[in-house]
Write a protein that holds these residues in place. Sequence first.
Motif, PDB file in Angstrom:
ATOM      1  N   PRO A  29       0.833  -1.206   0.000  1.00 45.92           N
ATOM      2  CA  PRO A  29       0.000   0.000   0.000  1.00 45.92           C
ATOM      3  C   PRO A  29       0.865   1.252   0.000  1.00 45.92           C
ATOM      4  N   THR A  30       0.499   2.202  -0.799  1.00 44.57           N
ATOM      5  CA  THR A  30       1.312   3.401  -0.950  1.00 44.57           C
ATOM      6  C   THR A  30       1.541   4.097   0.391  1.00 44.57           C
ATOM      7  N   GLU A  31       0.498   4.148   1.246  1.00 50.75           N
ATOM      8  CA  GLU A  31       0.673   4.826   2.541  1.00 50.75           C
ATOM      9  C   GLU A  31       1.680   4.103   3.429  1.00 50.75           C
ATOM     10  N   GLU A  32       1.815   2.768   3.241  1.00 47.33           N
ATOM     11  CA  GLU A  32       2.816   2.021   4.001  1.00 47.33           C
ATOM     12  C   GLU A  32       4.208   2.196   3.401  1.00 47.33           C
ATOM     13  N   ILE A  33       4.281   2.245   2.077  1.00 45.13           N
ATOM     14  CA  ILE A  33       5.565   2.424   1.401  1.00 45.13           C
ATOM     15  C   ILE A  33       6.209   3.756   1.798  1.00 45.13           C
ATOM     16  N   ARG A  34       5.386   4.759   2.067  1.00 45.54           N
ATOM     17  CA  ARG A  34       5.933   6.066   2.479  1.00 45.54           C
ATOM     18  C   ARG A  34       6.774   5.953   3.755  1.00 45.54           C
TER      19      ARG A  34
END
Length: 343
Positions: free
Chosen positions: A316-321
């Motif tokens: 998930p993009t929010e986790e990758i951040r």
Amino acid sequence: MSDEKNHVPNEMDDYQNYLKESMNGINDFHPYTEEGQKEIVNLGKNMARKTNIMVSLAILLLIVPIMTLATYMYYGIGGRADHLIDVVTKTIYVTEPNMSLEKLKVEDDIGLFSMNIKFDVLKKIGKEDYKIGNYDIDFLLDQPSFPKKNLLLDRPLAENPTKETEVMVHPKASIPFSTTDGWDILKKLPDGTVSEVYISLNHLMKPDDLKESLPKNMELRWFAVDTGMEITQEDKEGVPITPLGYPAQYDHTTWSPFKTNGESNEEVFLDILSLLEKNESVAEKVARAKSLSMSSRLAYIKEHGIKVYGAVITGPTEEIRKLQDMKEIRALKVGEVKLWNWE
């Protein structure tokens, strides 16, 4: 007596006259005109030409099946076709980050002293495998042409990689791209997406250590392995090399060389490098970079062990951040982005 003498010359004259008439008849006998004679000669030439053509066709019709049979025998005896397909598919796994294929769906077509193979390639982004294109490779006997590729990617890797186009960089090499652009892109992407990213490390790490250091709720997909040439990204002759690496996860599909079968992915990786070392001319045509320097790179790994300088991660993009908070990460490049599929 005088009558007999007078009679002989008359008979001789008649005989001579008969001979003259016969000779004149022969000389005057012309069964064909000049045009007729030419027509007969031309007819003979045409018949000879047609005969030659028919004989040539008969020979060709005999030779072509024999040559075709010889081609099938060439690729069939000893499993040469399967071996070449094996080299091609395994080259993809260890030279193309986060790329896989369905080996059972590889299409092969054998022609006259040639073979053509076609297959789709996949990337796992988030929780799903996406078809991202296909390869089309022609072989003349055992030598492949450069692949014809049709890749449907938003951010494809450079077809002819150089130091300036690398997305994963050795800790001792200069970074050829902005270290802030990737993080800025992630911040602008919506939360309801999944992303693929390429990370470069601040120092070499063992694969298990990198796995343990990553935040949860994301998947480590591919390791970029240090082979002793990644600082310069060139071989001894100055030719750009391709990254070498392997999938970080077991692949449970039946066609993958990295499926769970008692061997670790590291062991399978070394086995594949040994295979490519023996078939380097084929592997170099398939790989994006046209030098693999397999012997020296394999020897380096066996001497120094497997250590990684980069990796491919998806989630998930929010986790990758959250990767921006990791001190181990030196730089990041964003790859493909898809709609939410994590659940």
